[in-house]
Motif scaffolding. Structure first.
Motif, short mmCIF file in Angstrom:
data_model
loop_
_atom_site.label_atom_id
_atom_site.label_comp_id
_atom_site.label_asym_id
_atom_site.label_seq_id
_atom_site.Cartn_x
_atom_site.Cartn_y
_atom_site.Cartn_z
N GLU A 248 0.81 -1.22 0.00
CA GLU A 248 0.00 0.00 0.00
C GLU A 248 0.84 1.27 0.00
OE1 GLU A 248 -3.56 0.22 2.29
OE2 GLU A 248 -3.71 -1.95 2.41
N GLU A 249 2.05 1.21 0.53
CA GLU A 249 2.90 2.40 0.58
C GLU A 249 3.70 2.61 -0.70
OE1 GLU A 249 3.35 -0.04 3.20
OE2 GLU A 249 1.72 0.92 4.29
N MET A 250 3.74 1.58 -1.57
CA MET A 250 4.59 1.65 -2.75
C MET A 250 3.97 2.46 -3.89
SD MET A 250 6.14 -2.20 -2.95
CE MET A 250 7.47 -1.79 -4.10
N GLU A 251 4.84 3.22 -4.54
CA GLU A 251 4.47 3.92 -5.77
C GLU A 251 5.24 3.26 -6.91
OE1 GLU A 251 5.32 8.05 -5.24
OE2 GLU A 251 4.02 8.21 -3.49
N VAL A 252 4.82 3.51 -8.14
CA VAL A 252 5.50 2.95 -9.30
C VAL A 252 6.98 3.36 -9.25
CG1 VAL A 252 5.66 3.01 -11.82
CG2 VAL A 252 3.41 2.90 -10.71
N ARG B 294 4.91 -13.11 -3.82
CA ARG B 294 4.16 -13.21 -5.07
C ARG B 294 2.67 -13.39 -4.81
NH1 ARG B 294 7.43 -14.04 -9.69
NH2 ARG B 294 9.50 -14.81 -9.20
N SER B 295 2.35 -14.28 -3.88
CA SER B 295 0.95 -14.54 -3.54
C SER B 295 0.30 -13.30 -2.93
CB SER B 295 0.87 -15.71 -2.57
OG SER B 295 -0.45 -15.95 -2.18
N SER B 296 1.00 -12.69 -2.00
CA SER B 296 0.47 -11.50 -1.32
C SER B 296 0.34 -10.32 -2.30
CB SER B 296 1.41 -11.12 -0.17
OG SER B 296 0.99 -9.95 0.46
N GLY B 297 1.34 -10.13 -3.15
CA GLY B 297 1.29 -9.04 -4.13
C GLY B 297 0.16 -9.22 -5.13
N THR C 83 -5.21 -7.57 -7.04
CA THR C 83 -6.58 -7.91 -7.41
C THR C 83 -7.60 -7.29 -6.46
OG1 THR C 83 -5.82 -9.99 -8.34
CG2 THR C 83 -8.16 -9.83 -7.85
N ALA C 84 -7.41 -7.48 -5.17
CA ALA C 84 -8.41 -7.07 -4.18
C ALA C 84 -8.42 -5.57 -3.92
CB ALA C 84 -8.17 -7.81 -2.86
N LYS C 85 -7.28 -4.93 -3.95
CA LYS C 85 -7.20 -3.51 -3.57
C LYS C 85 -7.13 -2.55 -4.74
CE LYS C 85 -6.84 -4.46 0.86
NZ LYS C 85 -7.54 -3.88 1.98
N THR C 86 -6.64 -3.01 -5.91
CA THR C 86 -6.48 -2.08 -7.03
C THR C 86 -7.21 -2.54 -8.28
OG1 THR C 86 -4.47 -3.05 -7.97
CG2 THR C 86 -4.18 -1.49 -6.15
N GLY C 87 -7.99 -3.59 -8.17
CA GLY C 87 -8.70 -4.09 -9.35
C GLY C 87 -7.76 -4.55 -10.45
N GLY C 88 -6.58 -5.03 -10.07
CA GLY C 88 -5.61 -5.52 -11.04
C GLY C 88 -4.74 -4.43 -11.65
N GLN C 89 -4.83 -3.22 -11.10
CA GLN C 89 -4.07 -2.10 -11.67
C GLN C 89 -2.61 -2.05 -11.19
OE1 GLN C 89 -5.31 -0.05 -14.15
NE2 GLN C 89 -6.85 -1.66 -14.03
N ALA C 90 -2.30 -2.71 -10.09
CA ALA C 90 -0.91 -2.73 -9.61
C ALA C 90 -0.21 -3.97 -10.16
CB ALA C 90 -0.87 -2.76 -8.08
N CYS D 182 5.82 -1.87 -10.76
CA CYS D 182 6.03 -1.33 -12.11
C CYS D 182 4.75 -0.80 -12.74
CB CYS D 182 6.69 -2.39 -13.00
SG CYS D 182 5.72 -3.86 -13.23
N LYS D 183 3.63 -0.92 -12.05
CA LYS D 183 2.36 -0.41 -12.57
C LYS D 183 1.47 -0.03 -11.42
CE LYS D 183 -1.58 -1.84 -15.35
NZ LYS D 183 -2.20 -2.94 -16.05
#
Length: 87
Positions: free
Chosen positions: A24-28, A43-46, A51-58, A86-87
């Motif tokens: 949550e603290e990370m920026e691109v 990998r699992s947590s990321g 999916t859950a917090k950014t709708g797949g945008q991160a 990276c996204k």
């Protein structure tokens, strides 16, 4: 028989647990280092965070850290990885 009660406050729902990773603290462009023993967990947590917090945008990328000679960086006997947003 069960006694029916009225006006009993419902406790807040707390789902899951806090991540040990700083998603949550990370920026691109931000990154952090982890030992190889934590890569599968990261990998699992990321993926779940994305999916859950950014709708797949991160999106996160995981790479073994190499020194100038191309050898894996080892700390306390464990190969080290870096995770980038990276996204």
């Amino acid at each position: 028989m069960f006694k029916i009660e009225k006006n009993i406050a419902m406790p807040d729902l707390k789902v899951g647990r806090a991540s040990i990773f700083p998603w949550e603290e990370m920026e691109v462009g931000d990154s952090f280092q982890i030992p190889a023993t934590k890569v599968n967990s990261a990998r699992s947590s990321g993926s779940h965070y994305s999916t859950a917090k950014t709708g797949g945008q991160a999106k996160f990328v995981y790479r073994a850290i190499k020194d100038a000679d191309g050898n894996s960086v080892v700390k306390d006997g464990v190969v080290q990885f870096r995770v980038w947003r990276c996204k």
